[in-house]
Design an enzyme around this catalytic site. Structure first.
Site: not given
Length: 315
Positions: A169, A193, A260, A263, A286, A295
């Site tokens: 990110r 995150k 983004h 990524r 994730h 994806y």
């Protein structure tokens, strides 16, 4: 949302303000949520308290919270919609309120389960928009060519190569310091995150570009930011986003080509070349596999497009 929130000192009593402070500390320390998430939740609660203050013509206190009904919570939803909040914002707001009331119940402060009966439409999850591998190569080349000074050209090329080559990110890449890549690592420890750490391999091609940038770095002290502006400060994400817009215009790329998107491209290209979902999930950081499974829809869609275009029986 267009409404300007009143300060909590006007809309709540001291006891409720203390509850909110303790809840924020719980989210940050116990739940390990990012500062940005905690701040967003607090903004949602400010909006909720603003609504209650206007509706009941009194500061929000413990008894008011205890007595709220399903109708009150649904009225809040309607109020947010009237103030032009989008579906994602409304859903996050209800999530914040539910979290707050669950916290109060776990702490035996008060019990009100009415909000748990309130459901909102789930936000639409749009498919990621990656660029092709050929477009990615041109993107990285153009990042260097846009600059007057070699060091800043190498900086942007290294930044975008790192984001595309490691699936970072923008905030994760910009948070790196010089000491994180000196000596040049084969694996980077990335704090994502919620301060969750993950290990990301650094490919030889990425190492080469990073090393070239380090050779041109104007402020190479180990404790300095890796990606800097002309005065040595950590480069601002807004500057990076403007650079991406310039590259996008020069290469006639779609507007979905954002920082983004690099990524997204990293994940999509790995999947197209045989990468397994679990490994890609770990590389991206994730929390759930479902986030990574988006994806597969892209690659399936592209395969169908090729089939429709190429197969003799497709018509």
């Amino acid at each position: 949302m267009t409404t300007q929130f009143n300060p909590l000192s006007e809309t709540t009593d001291e006891n409720v303000r203390k509850m909110l402070d303790q809840w924020c500390e719980y989210l940050s320390v116990q739940r390990n949520l990012s500062d940005k998430t905690v701040s967003s939740y607090m903004e949602d609660m400010k909006g909720f308290c603003d609504f209650l203050f206007s509706s009941f013509s009194q500061p929000v206190d413990e008894k008011l919270l205890q007595d709220l009904s399903v109708t009150d919570f649904r009225s809040f939803l309607a109020w947010r919609h009237q103030n032009q909040a989008d579906r994602t914002t409304v859903a996050r707001g209800i999530s914040a309120i539910k979290n707050f009331f669950k916290y109060l119940m776990r702490q035996n402060i008060l019990k009100n389960t009415a909000v748990m009966s309130v459901a909102v439409a789930r936000p639409k999850h749009h498919l990621p928009h990656p660029i092709t591998s050929e477009q990615a190569k041109k993107f990285l080349k153009t990042a260097f060519e846009l600059h007057k000074y070699p060091w800043s050209g190498w900086r942007d090329r290294a930044l975008f190569t790192l984001m595309y080559g490691c699936g970072l990110r923008i905030a994760e890449a910009l948070a790196l310091d010089v000491k994180d890549v000196v000596p040049m690592p084969e694996v980077l420890c990335i704090k994502g995150k919620g301060n969750k750490e993950r290990l990301v391999p650094v490919l030889p091609a990425v190492q080469t570009i990073l090393q070239t940038y380090l050779d041109h770095h104007p402020y190479p002290h180990p404790n300095n930011p890796l990606f800097v502006g002309f005065h040595g400060d950590r480069i601002n994400p807004g500057v990076v986003q403007r650079t991406v817009r310039k590259i996008r215009e020069k290469l006639s790329l779609p507007e979905t080509t954002t920082p983004h998107a690099l990524r997204h491209s990293f994940a999509t290209h790995l999947l197209e070349n045989g990468g397994d979902l679990k490994s890609i999930q770990e590389l991206l950081g994730h929390k759930t596999l479902s986030a990574t499974q988006r994806y597969t829809k892209i690659t399936t869609r592209d395969m169908q497009r090729v089939y429709q275009k190429s197969h003799p029986r497709a018509g």
